[in-house]
Design a protein around this motif. Structure first.
Motif, PDB file in Angstrom:
ATOM      1  N   GLU A  92     -33.174  53.839   5.203  1.00 47.58           N
ATOM      2  CA  GLU A  92     -34.392  54.552   4.849  1.00 47.58           C
ATOM      3  C   GLU A  92     -35.178  54.951   6.105  1.00 47.58           C
ATOM      4  O   GLU A  92     -35.829  55.988   6.134  1.00 47.58           O
ATOM      5  CB  GLU A  92     -35.278  53.656   3.964  1.00 47.58           C
ATOM      6  CG  GLU A  92     -34.637  53.266   2.626  1.00 47.58           C
ATOM      7  CD  GLU A  92     -34.565  54.443   1.671  1.00 47.58           C
ATOM      8  OE1 GLU A  92     -35.313  55.402   1.885  1.00 47.58           O
ATOM      9  OE2 GLU A  92     -33.763  54.393   0.735  1.00 47.58           O
ATOM     10  N   SER A  93     -35.095  54.142   7.137  1.00 51.09           N
ATOM     11  CA  SER A  93     -35.836  54.434   8.372  1.00 51.09           C
ATOM     12  C   SER A  93     -35.099  55.390   9.299  1.00 51.09           C
ATOM     13  O   SER A  93     -35.637  55.806  10.327  1.00 51.09           O
ATOM     14  CB  SER A  93     -36.138  53.137   9.116  1.00 51.09           C
ATOM     15  OG  SER A  93     -34.934  52.516   9.534  1.00 51.09           O
ATOM     16  N   ARG A  99     -27.917  43.655  11.063  1.00 50.84           N
ATOM     17  CA  ARG A  99     -29.213  43.824  11.740  1.00 50.84           C
ATOM     18  C   ARG A  99     -29.036  43.768  13.254  1.00 50.84           C
ATOM     19  O   ARG A  99     -29.686  44.526  13.996  1.00 50.84           O
ATOM     20  CB  ARG A  99     -30.162  42.729  11.269  1.00 50.84           C
ATOM     21  CG  ARG A  99     -31.564  42.800  11.842  1.00 50.84           C
ATOM     22  CD  ARG A  99     -32.500  41.897  11.077  1.00 50.84           C
ATOM     23  NE  ARG A  99     -32.042  40.506  11.095  1.00 50.84           N
ATOM     24  CZ  ARG A  99     -32.323  39.628  12.068  1.00 50.84           C
ATOM     25  NH1 ARG A  99     -33.024  40.037  13.116  1.00 50.84           N
ATOM     26  NH2 ARG A  99     -31.874  38.400  12.011  1.00 50.84           N
ATOM     27  N   LEU A 126     -30.199  48.530   3.633  1.00 45.91           N
ATOM     28  CA  LEU A 126     -30.646  49.844   3.175  1.00 45.91           C
ATOM     29  C   LEU A 126     -31.980  50.266   3.792  1.00 45.91           C
ATOM     30  O   LEU A 126     -32.193  51.470   4.017  1.00 45.91           O
ATOM     31  CB  LEU A 126     -30.753  49.857   1.650  1.00 45.91           C
ATOM     32  CG  LEU A 126     -29.424  49.940   0.906  1.00 45.91           C
ATOM     33  CD1 LEU A 126     -29.629  49.852  -0.596  1.00 45.91           C
ATOM     34  CD2 LEU A 126     -28.694  51.237   1.271  1.00 45.91           C
ATOM     35  N   PRO A 127     -32.900  49.310   4.072  1.00 45.02           N
ATOM     36  CA  PRO A 127     -34.128  49.780   4.749  1.00 45.02           C
ATOM     37  C   PRO A 127     -33.843  50.485   6.076  1.00 45.02           C
ATOM     38  O   PRO A 127     -34.586  51.404   6.456  1.00 45.02           O
ATOM     39  CB  PRO A 127     -34.899  48.481   4.955  1.00 45.02           C
ATOM     40  CG  PRO A 127     -34.466  47.597   3.866  1.00 45.02           C
ATOM     41  CD  PRO A 127     -33.029  47.915   3.681  1.00 45.02           C
ATOM     42  N   TYR A 128     -32.810  50.044   6.783  1.00 43.54           N
ATOM     43  CA  TYR A 128     -32.484  50.731   8.030  1.00 43.54           C
ATOM     44  C   TYR A 128     -31.991  52.143   7.744  1.00 43.54           C
ATOM     45  O   TYR A 128     -32.169  53.056   8.569  1.00 43.54           O
ATOM     46  CB  TYR A 128     -31.432  49.943   8.795  1.00 43.54           C
ATOM     47  CG  TYR A 128     -31.959  48.596   9.299  1.00 43.54           C
ATOM     48  CD1 TYR A 128     -32.894  48.558  10.324  1.00 43.54           C
ATOM     49  CD2 TYR A 128     -31.499  47.423   8.769  1.00 43.54           C
ATOM     50  CE1 TYR A 128     -33.370  47.349  10.796  1.00 43.54           C
ATOM     51  CE2 TYR A 128     -31.961  46.201   9.231  1.00 43.54           C
ATOM     52  CZ  TYR A 128     -32.908  46.160  10.243  1.00 43.54           C
ATOM     53  OH  TYR A 128     -33.386  44.977  10.715  1.00 43.54           O
ATOM     54  N   GLN A 159     -29.544  45.904  18.436  1.00 44.95           N
ATOM     55  CA  GLN A 159     -29.046  45.823  19.812  1.00 44.95           C
ATOM     56  C   GLN A 159     -28.242  47.059  20.241  1.00 44.95           C
ATOM     57  O   GLN A 159     -28.298  47.477  21.408  1.00 44.95           O
ATOM     58  CB  GLN A 159     -28.161  44.582  19.975  1.00 44.95           C
ATOM     59  CG  GLN A 159     -28.822  43.277  19.602  1.00 44.95           C
ATOM     60  CD  GLN A 159     -29.988  42.912  20.508  1.00 44.95           C
ATOM     61  OE1 GLN A 159     -30.018  43.297  21.695  1.00 44.95           O
ATOM     62  NE2 GLN A 159     -30.964  42.205  19.969  1.00 44.95           N
ATOM     63  N   PRO A 216     -19.998  56.051 -11.713  1.00 47.22           N
ATOM     64  CA  PRO A 216     -21.282  56.746 -11.588  1.00 47.22           C
ATOM     65  C   PRO A 216     -21.102  58.254 -11.452  1.00 47.22           C
ATOM     66  O   PRO A 216     -20.208  58.722 -10.735  1.00 47.22           O
ATOM     67  CB  PRO A 216     -21.877  56.129 -10.320  1.00 47.22           C
ATOM     68  CG  PRO A 216     -20.725  55.628  -9.552  1.00 47.22           C
ATOM     69  CD  PRO A 216     -19.708  55.195 -10.559  1.00 47.22           C
ATOM     70  N   LEU A 218     -23.796  60.287 -10.637  1.00 52.30           N
ATOM     71  CA  LEU A 218     -24.598  60.629  -9.459  1.00 52.30           C
ATOM     72  C   LEU A 218     -24.248  59.664  -8.338  1.00 52.30           C
ATOM     73  O   LEU A 218     -24.298  58.456  -8.505  1.00 52.30           O
ATOM     74  CB  LEU A 218     -26.089  60.524  -9.791  1.00 52.30           C
ATOM     75  CG  LEU A 218     -26.605  61.509 -10.837  1.00 52.30           C
ATOM     76  CD1 LEU A 218     -28.077  61.258 -11.114  1.00 52.30           C
ATOM     77  CD2 LEU A 218     -26.392  62.942 -10.360  1.00 52.30           C
ATOM     78  N   PRO A 223     -28.952  45.268   0.117  1.00 50.33           N
ATOM     79  CA  PRO A 223     -30.407  45.447   0.072  1.00 50.33           C
ATOM     80  C   PRO A 223     -31.089  45.196   1.398  1.00 50.33           C
ATOM     81  O   PRO A 223     -32.143  45.771   1.664  1.00 50.33           O
ATOM     82  CB  PRO A 223     -30.837  44.423  -0.991  1.00 50.33           C
ATOM     83  CG  PRO A 223     -29.655  44.233  -1.847  1.00 50.33           C
ATOM     84  CD  PRO A 223     -28.487  44.345  -0.932  1.00 50.33           C
ATOM     85  N   MET A 224     -30.507  44.364   2.244  1.00 46.89           N
ATOM     86  CA  MET A 224     -31.142  44.066   3.536  1.00 46.89           C
ATOM     87  C   MET A 224     -30.847  45.144   4.572  1.00 46.89           C
ATOM     88  O   MET A 224     -31.517  45.220   5.607  1.00 46.89           O
ATOM     89  CB  MET A 224     -30.640  42.721   4.051  1.00 46.89           C
ATOM     90  CG  MET A 224     -31.063  41.549   3.186  1.00 46.89           C
ATOM     91  SD  MET A 224     -32.831  41.282   3.199  1.00 46.89           S
ATOM     92  CE  MET A 224     -33.046  40.737   4.876  1.00 46.89           C
TER      93      MET A 224
END
Lengths: 206, 732
Positions: free
Chosen positions: B669-670, B637, B665-667, B642, B487, B489, B662-663
């Motif tokens: 993002e947050s 998670r 990456l939202p963390y 914790q 890649p 980028l 994918p599970m």
């Protein structure tokens, strides 16, 4: 254990640990830390009990009852005692014990994962043979799309602004779905915790 | 020994038998064989006793027999006469002031008068009155109306309307012209008879016989006896003249039938007489009665015919059956079309009317037309064999016996209904498909815990897919190692991870959590190698632990591998191994709350916090950073949920597999996770950023080739599944 004492103990311990999160009082923190330490010890002991049950409750019993295929039971028992004795003698950080994990456990589990990968590839080959409906076709198309995106073949997309945007958006699609899943899991965990605290669910009361 | 010979079956019977024992025919008239004349005496003696038991008609026959015996023996035999009903001519009315003695009804036929016998005075007067009436009747021709309409009902109604005034006038002129026997016949006539069947004189007589008064009727038996006694006393009485008058009266009532109406659909009551009966029929009432012809031989024939006739009870059943029979639609399809019945041929008519000269087509009376209406609307009935028609074999002469030769015609073979399922080809294909699906995964076997056995074709396909994947991987690694589409980028989470590691100081240790299984340690090792090498390059002290029993040992192996490239980093002095942390998420909560309590000892069972690297660490926030290596999204998670709140601002970096990325990456993002290195692509990107090619870049080319091959397999399989129909795919 179907007694009100167990339910009371569960409710009391849960309430103390929960209060320790919200009330920064030192007595509550000490009680919460002690309870968590007991939990970790009990978890370790529970693992040991499980190992002892596997060795003596299952495999030695099979050998004693002269069940068929007892050779595997003999292998489990012998291997367990060799590693256990070696670990107690040499310690878990000894290079010989490290080699047991590196040259035995790692290749075995990696081989299983490789077989799983081949099985998944074959299953994906027959993807539409079993699910020849609308959702099956959607799953088929999305699988191909993300395989292409994650394979890196769009590495040249940096030179094409529109394509670069599209590839970035494609990378964000799984994140959006996963975030929804995580929110659902969090709400479910909260509801489950509350039900346990109020005694609606009693997983410990078997 | 005396015996009676049956006239029907010619078998011998007992002398006192009234009926034939074999065929139940009457034997009273037959002479007793062996003792001539004895039977007569016996009959006369037994007559008073038996007379009450015998039927009326038989009593009358016996009376005729008595009259016959009183006649001279030199009388000429008269051939049997059978008269058509259609030939009945209108007869002159009988004078009411001189009623004739009651003549047994049905005794129709040509009646001869014996020569030399003088007629009584009232008969001669009657003849004089009859002659002008005959001439008037012959000269009378009913008006013929030609109706164009084909509807016979309309014609019939029109004909009746025109005929009614005349009948009314005749009734006024001659009231009560219908004889008594004919009125009874009209009231008791069966409603219909199957179309095309002929009515012979015998049948006609038999029908009339059934209308005679029975035991309980109003006609007393004494009157009949008195009449018979009078006839015996008066030998000159000849009732044939009276019968002739009755016939003429009946002929008057029957109007002539027009030919045009016959062609339009009126079918005369077709009466087919046997040829032998045609000749006697030529003796019409118009002929002068010859005295030589006066003979009563017809009475014997009548008795014979009466014996052949079926019992009256059977005769009475037929009208009931016909009346209860459902009527078919008039204009519907009828098997037996009465309108197509052949009209009596001219030859036949001339034959039957020979001698008449001026014989005209008779018209049916009203009562006959009513019968015809019922016949035309009634459904045709299959022709049934006549009873008592057995002429051969042991059942010959027995009435009611079935002829075995006609049984195959009476009974047809019943239809055979098969119970085989009639399925179409499409239904058969679907049934086969369902059968294959059921056989492929037998539910019984699965329920019983049996191991499903893969089909040989499926096993071969799996082997081929595995060989293809291995061939691609080894071909790329051998032919073009390190060749890949890297890649350009870099992912932002990977770049952030690199930035965070690059900003770490060497005074604070970094806590590394190795929470991965041995099966995915290959991917995690390739992904995290660049980051660990980067930490070593930065000479950051490392303290690592694991919530997985094998994680600590695997981490030790990874450090050893990384130390090969970064030889300046001393593992013995710059690393602290806490070992296995039991308890899962609860242990992580303990770790977040009190790290010293949660991790009191090192993997060598030495006091952990006595190590110089950890002297300044009392909590998690005292570490320089937290790096979590995990292949499980749930484990990552747990660390976020914790431990992350207790980090106190130190960076949290996740090195994860491509599967769980994918599970997690939202963390990122947050903002709960500061950097993520996901999968081999992330590891390659990190290596590129670090500018230190490693294993991730080396194997990334094989990884990309493998993804393309799997993608092609899925595409080919999906196209085959979509294009080819199910049946062909199954057979292939």
């Amino acid at each position: 254990m179907k007694s009100p004492v167990a339910a009371f103990v569960a409710f009391f311990i849960g309430a103390i640990v929960l209060a320790g999160y919200f009330i920064p009082a030192s007595p509550l923190q000490s009680i919460r830390s002690s309870i968590l330490d007991w939990t970790v010890v009990l978890a370790g002991v529970a693992g040991l009990v499980a190992i002892l049950n596997l060795v003596f409750g299952v495999h030695i019993k099979r050998i004693r009852e002269k069940a068929p295929r007892t050779g595997f039971s003999w292998a489990v028992i012998i291997t367990f005692f060799i590693v256990f004795i070696a670990g107690v003698i040499f310690g878990p950080t000894h290079p010989s014990i490290q080699k047991v994990v590196t040259y035995v456990q790692f290749p075995v589990e990696a081989s299983l994962m490789a077989m799983l990968a081949i099985t998944l590839a074959y299953a994906s080959l027959r993807l539409l043979q079993r699910q020849r409906n609308w959702m099956g076709i959607v799953f088929f198309v999305s699988t191909l799309f993300f395989l292409v995106v994650n394979s890196g073949v769009f590495s040249f997309s940096s030179d094409v602004p529109l394509l670069r945007t599209l590839v970035s958006a494609a990378h964000q699609l799984p994140v959006g779905g996963a975030r929804g899943i995580l929110l659902g899991i969090a709400l479910g965990s909260l509801a489950t915790g509350v039900r346990i605290l109020i005694g609606a669910d009693r997983p410990y009361n078997n | 020994m005396s015996e009676k010979i049956c006239p029907v079956c010619n078998r011998s019977n007992l002398p006192n038998a009234a009926r034939c024992w074999y065929c139940q025919s009457l034997l009273d008239d037959e002479p007793v064989v062996g003792e001539p004349g004895a039977g007569d005496q016996e009959d006369q003696a037994a007559a008073p006793e038996v007379e009450k038991e015998i039927p009326d008609w038989l009593a009358r026959i016996r009376a005729r027999k008595a009259i016959e015996t009183m006649e001279p023996s030199d009388s000429k035999p008269e051939p049997p006469v059978e008269r058509k009903v259609a030939e009945i001519k209108p007869a002159a009315p009988t004078p009411s002031d001189k009623p004739a003695p009651s003549v047994p009804s049905g005794k129709t036929g040509s009646i001869s008068r014996r020569p030399g016998v003088e007629l009584p005075a009232w008969i001669t007067e009657l003849e004089k009155e009859v002659k002008p009436a005959e001439e008037e009747a012959e000269s009378f021709t009913p008006p013929v109306e030609k109706v164009e309409d084909s509807d016979w009902m309309q014609k019939l109604s029109a004909w009746q309307k025109e005929d009614e005034p005349e009948e009314g006038a005749a009734e006024k002129a001659q009231p009560d012209t219908t004889p008594e026997w004919l009125a009874e016949f009209l009231s008791n006539e069966p409603p219909s008879k199957p179309e095309g069947t002929s009515i012979t004189a015998e049948e006609f007589n038999a029908k009339v016989q059934t209308t005679e008064p029975k035991a309980g009727d109003t006609e007393p038996l004494g009157q009949l006896d008195e009449a018979e006694e009078a006839m015996r006393q008066d030998e000159t009485y000849d009732f044939s003249v009276e019968a002739e008058l009755e016939l003429k009266k009946a002929e008057e009532e029957i109007p002539p039938l027009d030919e045009s109406e016959l062609e339009a659909g009126f079918t005369p009551l077709s009466v087919e007489l046997p040829s032998e009966s045609a000749a006697p029929s030529t003796k019409t009432p118009q002929e002068p009665v010859e005295e030589d012809d006066l003979d009563l031989t017809w009475l014997e024939e009548f008795k014979q015919s009466a014996a052949k006739e079926p019992p009256p009870a059977e005769e009475e059943k037929q009208p009931e059956e016909e009346s209860t029979r459902p009527l078919a639609p008039f204009l519907g399809v009828q098997e037996h079309d009465w309108s197509t019945q052949p009209v009596v041929p001219e030859e036949k008519a001339g034959e039957t009317g020979a001698g008449e000269g001026e014989a005209s087509q008779p018209e049916l009376p009203i009562w006959m037309q009513q019968l015809r209406q019922i016949e035309s609307s009634a459904p045709a009935e299959p022709v049934k064999p006549e009873e008592s028609s057995v002429t051969e074999g042991p059942l010959a002469g027995i009435q009611g016996a079935l002829q075995t030769s006609e049984l195959p015609d009476l009974y047809t073979k019943p239809p055979i209904y098969t119970n085989k399922i009639q399925v179409t080809e499409r239904q058969s294909i679907r049934a086969d498909l369902l059968s294959n699906i059921v056989q492929e995964i037998p539910p019984d076997a699965v329920a019983a815990g049996e191991k499903p056995v893969a089909a040989p074709r499926s096993r071969l396909m799996r082997i081929l897919v595995g060989l293809l994947i291995l061939a691609v991987v080894f071909m790329v690694l051998v032919a073009a190692p390190g060749t890949s589409l890297l890649p350009v980028l870099y992912p932002p989470e990977t770049a952030n991870a690199y930035q965070l590691v690059n900003n770490l100081g060497s005074d604070k240790p970094v806590l590394v959590a190795a929470d991965f299984d041995a099966g995915l340690s290959g991917e995690i090792g390739f992904t995290s190698q660049a980051l660990i090498e980067h930490l070593m390059l930065r000479n950051v002290p490392l303290a690592f632990l694991s919530t997985n029993p094998a994680g600590s040992a695997l981490m030790s192996g990874m450090l050893t591998s990384a130390q090969v490239k970064v030889t300046s980093f001393d593992l013995s002095t710059r690393t602290v191994q806490f070992g296995y942390l039991a308890g899962g998420s609860v242990a992580l909560q303990t770790l977040a709350s009190d790290v010293r309590t949660a991790l009191p000892y090192t993997a060598e069972l030495m006091p952990a916090w006595d190590n110089a690297l950890l002297q300044n660490v009392s909590s998690l926030s005292d570490f320089g950073a937290l790096v979590v290596l995990t292949d499980d999204a749930d484990t990552g998670r747990y660390w976020v949920e914790q431990v992350q709140p207790a980090l106190g601002g130190i960076p949290l970096i996740m090195v994860t597999s491509a599967q769980s990325a994918p599970m997690l990456l939202p963390y990122y993002e947050s903002g709960q996770v500061n950097g993520v290195v996901a999968g081999m692509s992330g590891g390659s990107a990190y290596e590129q950023i670090l500018n230190l090619p490693g294993q991730s870049t080396f194997y990334f080319g094989a990884y990309q080739s493998l993804l393309l091959v799997v993608m092609m397999l899925i595409l080919i399989g999906g196209v085959i599944a979509l294009v080819l129909p199910g049946g062909i795919r199954r057979k292939a």
